[in-house]
Enzyme design. Structure first.
Site, PDB file in Angstrom:
ATOM      1  N   LYS A 122       0.815  -1.223   0.000  1.00 32.63           N
ATOM      2  CA  LYS A 122       0.000   0.000   0.000  1.00 32.63           C
ATOM      3  C   LYS A 122       0.844   1.267   0.000  1.00 32.63           C
ATOM      4  O   LYS A 122       0.433   2.290  -0.536  1.00 32.63           O
ATOM      5  CB  LYS A 122      -0.918   0.027   1.227  1.00 32.63           C
ATOM      6  CG  LYS A 122      -1.952  -1.081   1.225  1.00 32.63           C
ATOM      7  CD  LYS A 122      -2.888  -0.931   2.415  1.00 32.63           C
ATOM      8  CE  LYS A 122      -3.383  -2.280   2.826  1.00 32.63           C
ATOM      9  NZ  LYS A 122      -4.787  -2.328   3.168  1.00 32.63           N
ATOM     10  N   GLU A 206      -2.921   6.985   8.658  1.00 28.26           N
ATOM     11  CA  GLU A 206      -3.794   7.821   7.824  1.00 28.26           C
ATOM     12  C   GLU A 206      -4.867   8.433   8.715  1.00 28.26           C
ATOM     13  O   GLU A 206      -5.295   7.814   9.687  1.00 28.26           O
ATOM     14  CB  GLU A 206      -4.547   6.963   6.787  1.00 28.26           C
ATOM     15  CG  GLU A 206      -3.862   6.806   5.468  1.00 28.26           C
ATOM     16  CD  GLU A 206      -4.621   5.864   4.537  1.00 28.26           C
ATOM     17  OE1 GLU A 206      -5.712   5.369   4.898  1.00 28.26           O
ATOM     18  OE2 GLU A 206      -4.109   5.612   3.450  1.00 28.26           O
ATOM     19  N   ARG A 297      -5.870  -7.467  -9.796  1.00 33.17           N
ATOM     20  CA  ARG A 297      -6.465  -8.744 -10.186  1.00 33.17           C
ATOM     21  C   ARG A 297      -7.870  -8.478 -10.729  1.00 33.17           C
ATOM     22  O   ARG A 297      -8.380  -7.371 -10.628  1.00 33.17           O
ATOM     23  CB  ARG A 297      -6.588  -9.654  -8.961  1.00 33.17           C
ATOM     24  CG  ARG A 297      -7.443  -9.018  -7.867  1.00 33.17           C
ATOM     25  CD  ARG A 297      -7.820  -9.940  -6.741  1.00 33.17           C
ATOM     26  NE  ARG A 297      -8.724  -9.279  -5.811  1.00 33.17           N
ATOM     27  CZ  ARG A 297      -8.373  -8.487  -4.814  1.00 33.17           C
ATOM     28  NH1 ARG A 297      -7.090  -8.240  -4.592  1.00 33.17           N
ATOM     29  NH2 ARG A 297      -9.271  -7.925  -4.035  1.00 33.17           N
TER      30      ARG A 297
HETATM   31  C1  MV4 Z   1      -9.893   3.276   5.702  1.00 33.82           C
HETATM   32  C2  MV4 Z   1     -11.124   3.601   6.305  1.00 33.82           C
HETATM   33  C3  MV4 Z   1     -11.260   4.852   6.855  1.00 33.82           C
HETATM   34  N1  MV4 Z   1     -10.232   5.723   6.850  1.00 33.82           N
HETATM   35  N2  MV4 Z   1      -8.898   4.179   5.710  1.00 33.82           N
HETATM   36  C4  MV4 Z   1     -10.902  -1.299   4.702  1.00 33.82           C
HETATM   37  C5  MV4 Z   1     -10.308  -2.203   3.654  1.00 33.82           C
HETATM   38  C6  MV4 Z   1      -9.142  -1.485   3.115  1.00 33.82           C
HETATM   39  N3  MV4 Z   1      -9.077  -1.630   1.696  1.00 33.82           N
HETATM   40  C7  MV4 Z   1      -9.314  -0.067   3.522  1.00 33.82           C
HETATM   41  N4  MV4 Z   1     -10.351  -0.010   4.505  1.00 33.82           N
HETATM   42  C8  MV4 Z   1     -10.657   1.155   5.125  1.00 33.82           C
HETATM   43  N5  MV4 Z   1      -9.686   2.097   5.117  1.00 33.82           N
HETATM   44  C9  MV4 Z   1      -9.078   5.361   6.272  1.00 33.82           C
HETATM   45  N6  MV4 Z   1      -8.059   6.223   6.286  1.00 33.82           N
HETATM   46  C10 MV4 Z   1     -12.130   2.653   6.295  1.00 33.82           C
HETATM   47  C11 MV4 Z   1     -11.906   1.424   5.721  1.00 33.82           C
HETATM   48  C12 MV4 Z   1     -13.019   0.548   5.817  1.00 33.82           C
HETATM   49  C13 MV4 Z   1     -13.709   0.131   4.715  1.00 33.82           C
HETATM   50  C14 MV4 Z   1     -13.315   0.509   3.437  1.00 33.82           C
HETATM   51  C15 MV4 Z   1     -14.005   0.106   2.365  1.00 33.82           C
HETATM   52  C16 MV4 Z   1     -15.113  -0.704   2.534  1.00 33.82           C
HETATM   53  C17 MV4 Z   1     -15.514  -1.106   3.764  1.00 33.82           C
HETATM   54  C18 MV4 Z   1     -14.821  -0.699   4.883  1.00 33.82           C
HETATM   55  C19 MV4 Z   1     -15.260  -1.092   6.124  1.00 33.82           C
HETATM   56  C20 MV4 Z   1     -14.577  -0.684   7.201  1.00 33.82           C
HETATM   57  C21 MV4 Z   1     -13.455   0.128   7.072  1.00 33.82           C
END
Ligand code: MV4
Length: 460
Positions: A122, A206, A297
Site C-alpha cells: 500500500k 492515515e 487482479r
Molecule cells: C480506511 C477507512 C477509513 N479511513 N482508511 C478497509 C479495507 C481497506 N481496503 C481499507 N479499509 C478502510 N480504510 C481510512 N483512512 C475505512 C476502511 C473501511 C472500509 C473501506 C471500504 C469498505 C468497507 C470498509 C469497512 C470498514 C473500514
C-alpha cells in the site's frame, strides 16, 4: 471483441468455483483450450466438467492443492499450457507464483513482478498515486518506525487515525486509534502482527474517515502505455470487509466527482505502466475522494462493470496478457444503465457463520436482465475448505430502480435447499430504505443489522 486469432493455445486455470467457470467461458469464446485443476473433493465440480482437461492437484486443504505452487506448475507443464489464469484469491497476487510461471516460459495472466512490486504494497502504491497527483488522506509519508514518530504524526493529523500494515489486505492489519493512550498501547502490537502475518512489519498512519463510501474504478492497461477506465462501482455494502452487494455506476455521485475519480484512476494506471485489468480503490466523503490502494487482479464484482459496459473483462485481460494492444479507446467505453450484484453465500444469514453441506435443491432465477455466475447445481457440495459463495446474482436495468426491482424479484425466485444461505438477508436488505435511496456508506450494513437484531426480527 471479435473471434480473431486465439491469444493463446491453452490456458490453465489455477482456481475453482464460479471464477474458474467464468474464465472457461471466456476461453471458449476466444477459441482457447482450458485446463482445470482440482482438489480431491472437487472431482465432480462444474469447473472440472466444463474444462477441456482436468488435473487433480491434491487433498482438499487449499495449502495442499490450490495454493500449492509446485503442484499447479506441474499440472501446467504436463498439459502443455502456455498461460496461467489465477482468478482471484489463492495465488492471484503471489509474486513467487507469477515469477515461476514466467520462468517456465508461460504467460501469467495478471500483473508482472514490476506491477506487483508497485501495487502489492500500500505504501508504494500511495507513492505512485502521489507522483501521479491523486488525492491522498493526510498521514505518514512512509512507514512509521517508532512510537514517538507515530505520536507526532497522529497529533498533527488529528484523531481518529488508522494504523495500517503496508502489506495488509482485506481489512487485515488495520486498527483505528482514538487517542495517544490507545496509540501507545497498540503501536508495537500492530507492527509485530504485521510482521507475523505478512512477513513485512511496516505500518503507516492515515486520517480515519468514520463513514466513507467505498468507490472503486475498473481500469485496464496494455504493454504499450495505453490505459482506460471502465467506470466505477460502489462496494460500500460490506460486513467485516466481506462485500455482499456491489453496483455500477455508484449511485448519487455528482457528475463532477464521478468524472474526477474515473480520470484519476486512468491517470494512475497510465503513469505506472500497469498492463492488465485491475481496480483502483477510493474512499469518498462528500465531494472529496481519496486514493487507498490498487487491487491488481480481476475481482468478484467485475460482473456489474461488464453489465453496464458490455465489455468482457476476462477476455480483455487474456488479450492484454498475450501482448495485444488495448482494443478500446476511452471514448469507445460507453456505460449504459445500472447493474447490481448480490453475493449469495452458504452461511447463516444473520450470524454469517459458514454452512457447508450438500445442495439438495437448486433453482437459479432468470428472465430479463438477470445474470447468474455460479458453479453449483443440485447435488453439489459446499466445501468447508473454501470460500462459501454459492452464486452471484446480477441484475441489469436501464435505471437503478428497474435493476433493483429485477434483483428483488430474482432473489424471491432463487431456491437453494440443503444449506443455509444469505438469500433471506438479501430479500430484506434490498428493500430497506437506505438501499432503495442509494444513500449508504461502509457503516450502513452493520448499523442495519444491529437495528434489526435489536428489534427482535424473527423472519428468515
Ligand atoms: C480506511 C477507512 C477509513 N479511513 N482508511 C478497509 C479495507 C481497506 N481496503 C481499507 N479499509 C478502510 N480504510 C481510512 N483512512 C475505512 C476502511 C473501511 C472500509 C473501506 C471500504 C469498505 C468497507 C470498509 C469497512 C470498514 C473500514
Amino acid at each position: 471483441m471479435s473471434a480473431s486469432t486465439p491469444p493463446f493455445g491453452k490456458i490453465l486455470i489455477a482456481n475453482r468455483g464460479e471464477i474458474a467457470l467464468r474464465v472457461i467461458r471466456a476461453c471458449r469464446e476466444l477459441g482457447v483450450k482450458t485446463v482445470a485443476v482440482y482438489s480431491q473433493c472437487d472431482a465432480n465440480a462444474l469447473h472440472v466438467r466444463f474444462a477441456d482437461e482436468a488435473v487433480c492437484i491434491g487433498p482438499p486443504a487449499a495449502r495442499q492443492s490450490y495454493l500449492n505452487i509446485p503442484r499447479v506448475l506441474s499440472a501446467a507443464e504436463i498439459t502443455g499450457a502456455d498461460a496461467v489464469h489465477p482468478g482471484y484469491g489463492f495465488l492471484a497476487e503471489n509474486a513467487d507464483f507469477a515469477r515461476a510461471v514466467t520462468e517456465m516460459g508461460m504467460t501469467f495472466i495478471g500483473p508482472d513482478t514490476k506491477n506487483l512490486r508497485v501495487f502489492g504494497d500500500k505504501l508504494s502504491a500511495k507513492d505512485a498515486a502521489r507522483a501521479a497527483g491523486l488525492p491522498l488522506l493526510e498521514g505518514s509519508p512512509g512507514p512509521v518506525g517508532t512510537i514517538d514518530e507515530a505520536l507526532t504524526i497522529a497529533r498533527k493529523v488529528g484523531y481518529p487515525i488508522i494504523l495500517k500494515a503496508a502489506a495488509g489486505g482485506g481489512g487485515k492489519g488495520m486498527r483505528v486509534v482514538e487517542d495517544d493512550d490507545q496509540l501507545r498501547r497498540i503501536f508495537e502490537l500492530t507492527r509485530t502482527e504485521a510482521l507475523a502475518s505478512f512477513g513485512n512489519g511496516d505500518v503507516f498512519i492515515e486520517r480515519y474517515l468514520r463513514e466513507p463510501r467505498h468507490i472503486e474504478v475498473q481500469v485496464a492497461g496494455d504493454k504499450y502505455g495505453a490505459a482506460i477506465h471502465v467506470g466505477e462501482r460502489d462496494c460500500s455494502m460490506q460486513r467485516r470487509h466481506q462485500k455482499i452487494i456491489e453496483e455500477a455506476p455508484a449511485p448519487g455521485l455528482s457528475e463532477s466527482l464521478r468524472g474526477r475519480i474515473r480520470e484519476a484512476a486512468a491517470r494512475l494506471v497510465a503513469s505506472t505502466g500497469y498492463h492488465t485489468v485491475g481496480t483502483c480503490e477510493f474512499l469518498v466523503e462528500g465531494e472529496e475522494f481519496f486514493f487507498l490502494e490498487v487491487n491488481p487482479r480481476i475481482q468478484v464484482e467485475h460482473c456489474v462493470t461488464e453489465e453496464v459496459s458490455g465489455i468482457d473483462l476476462i477476455q480483455l485481460q487474456i488479450r492484454l496478457a498475450a501482448g495485444e494492444p488495448m482494443p478500446l479507446r476511452q471514448e469507445d467505453v460507453r456505460l449504459d444503465g445500472h447493474a447490481i450484484e448480490a453475493r449469495v453465500n452458504a452461511e447463516d444469514p444473520w450470524r454469517f457463520t459458514p454452512c457447508p453441506g450438500q445442495i439438495t435443491g437448486y433453482h437459479a432465477p432468470g428472465g430479463l436482465g438477470i445474470r447468474i455466475d455460479s458453479a453449483v447445481c443440485e447435488g453439489a457440495w459446499i466445501q468447508p475448505y473454501y470460500d462459501s459463495m454459492v452464486a452471484k446474482i446480477i441484475a441489469w436495468g436501464p435505471t437503478r430502480e428497474i435493476a433493483l426491482s429485477r434483483l428483488g424479484r430474482a432473489m424471491d425466485e432463487a431456491v437453494v435447499e440443503g444449506v443455509k444461505t444469505t438469500l433471506p438477508l438479501h430479500r430484506e436488505l434490498l428493500r430497506c430504505e437506505e438501499f432503495a435511496t442509494g444513500r449508504f456508506s461502509t457503516k450502513t450494513l452493520e448499523v442495519w443489522l444491529a437495528r434489526r437484531a435489536a428489534e427482535g426480527s424473527t423472519s428468515g
